[in-house]
Design a protein around this motif. Structure first.
Motif, mmCIF file in Angstrom:
data_model
loop_
_atom_site.group_PDB
_atom_site.id
_atom_site.type_symbol
_atom_site.label_atom_id
_atom_site.label_comp_id
_atom_site.label_asym_id
_atom_site.label_seq_id
_atom_site.Cartn_x
_atom_site.Cartn_y
_atom_site.Cartn_z
ATOM 1 N N ILE A 91 46.640 45.485 48.141
ATOM 2 C CA ILE A 91 46.039 44.927 49.353
ATOM 3 C C ILE A 91 44.959 45.862 49.887
ATOM 4 N N ASN A 92 45.185 47.161 49.810
ATOM 5 C CA ASN A 92 44.166 48.113 50.265
ATOM 6 C C ASN A 92 42.913 48.030 49.393
ATOM 7 N N GLU A 93 43.099 47.766 48.114
ATOM 8 C CA GLU A 93 41.962 47.666 47.199
ATOM 9 C C GLU A 93 41.252 46.314 47.337
ATOM 10 N N PHE A 94 42.018 45.272 47.594
ATOM 11 C CA PHE A 94 41.471 43.914 47.712
ATOM 12 C C PHE A 94 41.991 43.260 48.995
ATOM 13 N N PRO A 95 41.361 43.541 50.145
ATOM 14 C CA PRO A 95 41.861 43.008 51.428
ATOM 15 C C PRO A 95 41.927 41.482 51.494
ATOM 16 N N ASN A 96 41.081 40.795 50.748
ATOM 17 C CA ASN A 96 41.125 39.326 50.771
ATOM 18 C C ASN A 96 42.345 38.777 50.036
ATOM 19 N N ALA A 97 43.143 39.640 49.447
ATOM 20 C CA ALA A 97 44.343 39.218 48.722
ATOM 21 C C ALA A 97 45.509 38.882 49.658
ATOM 22 N N LEU A 98 45.347 39.098 50.961
ATOM 23 C CA LEU A 98 46.459 38.855 51.884
ATOM 24 C C LEU A 98 46.962 37.420 51.852
ATOM 25 N N SER A 99 46.101 36.482 51.535
ATOM 26 C CA SER A 99 46.545 35.084 51.487
ATOM 27 C C SER A 99 47.075 34.694 50.112
ATOM 28 N N SER A 100 47.008 35.602 49.155
ATOM 29 C CA SER A 100 47.513 35.328 47.807
ATOM 30 C C SER A 100 49.032 35.418 47.770
ATOM 31 N N LYS A 101 49.614 34.740 46.823
ATOM 32 C CA LYS A 101 51.053 34.796 46.663
ATOM 33 C C LYS A 101 51.472 35.907 45.726
ATOM 34 N N GLN A 102 50.552 36.376 44.893
ATOM 35 C CA GLN A 102 50.835 37.500 43.996
ATOM 36 C C GLN A 102 49.517 38.153 43.617
ATOM 37 N N PRO A 103 49.549 39.423 43.250
ATOM 38 C CA PRO A 103 48.309 40.086 42.845
ATOM 39 C C PRO A 103 47.722 39.457 41.587
ATOM 40 N N TRP A 104 46.405 39.350 41.551
ATOM 41 C CA TRP A 104 45.719 38.829 40.377
ATOM 42 C C TRP A 104 45.562 39.944 39.367
ATOM 43 N N ILE A 105 45.737 39.608 38.113
ATOM 44 C CA ILE A 105 45.544 40.571 37.037
ATOM 45 C C ILE A 105 44.340 40.099 36.222
ATOM 46 N N VAL A 106 43.288 40.920 36.198
ATOM 47 C CA VAL A 106 42.072 40.566 35.478
ATOM 48 C C VAL A 106 42.190 41.102 34.059
ATOM 49 N N THR A 107 42.135 40.197 33.101
ATOM 50 C CA THR A 107 42.245 40.625 31.700
ATOM 51 C C THR A 107 40.874 40.693 31.038
ATOM 52 N N TRP A 108 39.908 39.953 31.535
ATOM 53 C CA TRP A 108 38.547 39.983 31.028
ATOM 54 C C TRP A 108 37.607 40.237 32.202
ATOM 55 N N PRO A 109 37.354 41.476 32.554
ATOM 56 C CA PRO A 109 36.580 41.773 33.755
ATOM 57 C C PRO A 109 35.140 41.278 33.721
ATOM 58 N N ASN A 110 34.584 41.004 32.557
ATOM 59 C CA ASN A 110 33.201 40.518 32.500
ATOM 60 C C ASN A 110 33.090 39.024 32.746
ATOM 61 N N ILE A 111 34.200 38.325 32.929
ATOM 62 C CA ILE A 111 34.219 36.892 33.206
ATOM 63 C C ILE A 111 34.854 36.685 34.565
#
Length: 79
Positions: free
Chosen positions: A58-78
């Motif tokens: 949440i500290n790294e991605f403040p807009n994640a507060l409305s998410s139900k779980q942290p997003w995991i990026v597997t392909w950062p260029n997309i």
């Protein structure tokens, strides 16, 4: 399913009520008149275990507060 903001609310309550058992925390939030949060003691136990990881996300991605779980990026260029 609770949002990350909901879990932060639960953690804040637990931090201010240190002598309250996890079962009592579940009952407290289930009986709230201004928007009950429904979860089990087992789920709470898992979330408490991941508490620091959730706060870091949440500290790294403040807009994640409305998410139900942290997003995991597997392909950062997309996006």
């Amino acid at each position: 399913n609770l949002t990350l903001h909901d879990w932060l609310t639960v953690f804040a309550f637990m931090d201010t009520h240190l002598d309250t058992s996890q079962g009592a925390v579940v009952k407290h939030f289930k009986s709230c008149h201004d928007g009950a949060l429904i979860f089990t003691q087992s789920t709470l136990s898992w979330k408490v275990h991941d508490h620091k990881k959730l706060e870091a996300h949440i500290n790294e991605f403040p807009n994640a507060l409305s998410s139900k779980q942290p997003w995991i990026v597997t392909w950062p260029n997309i996006d």
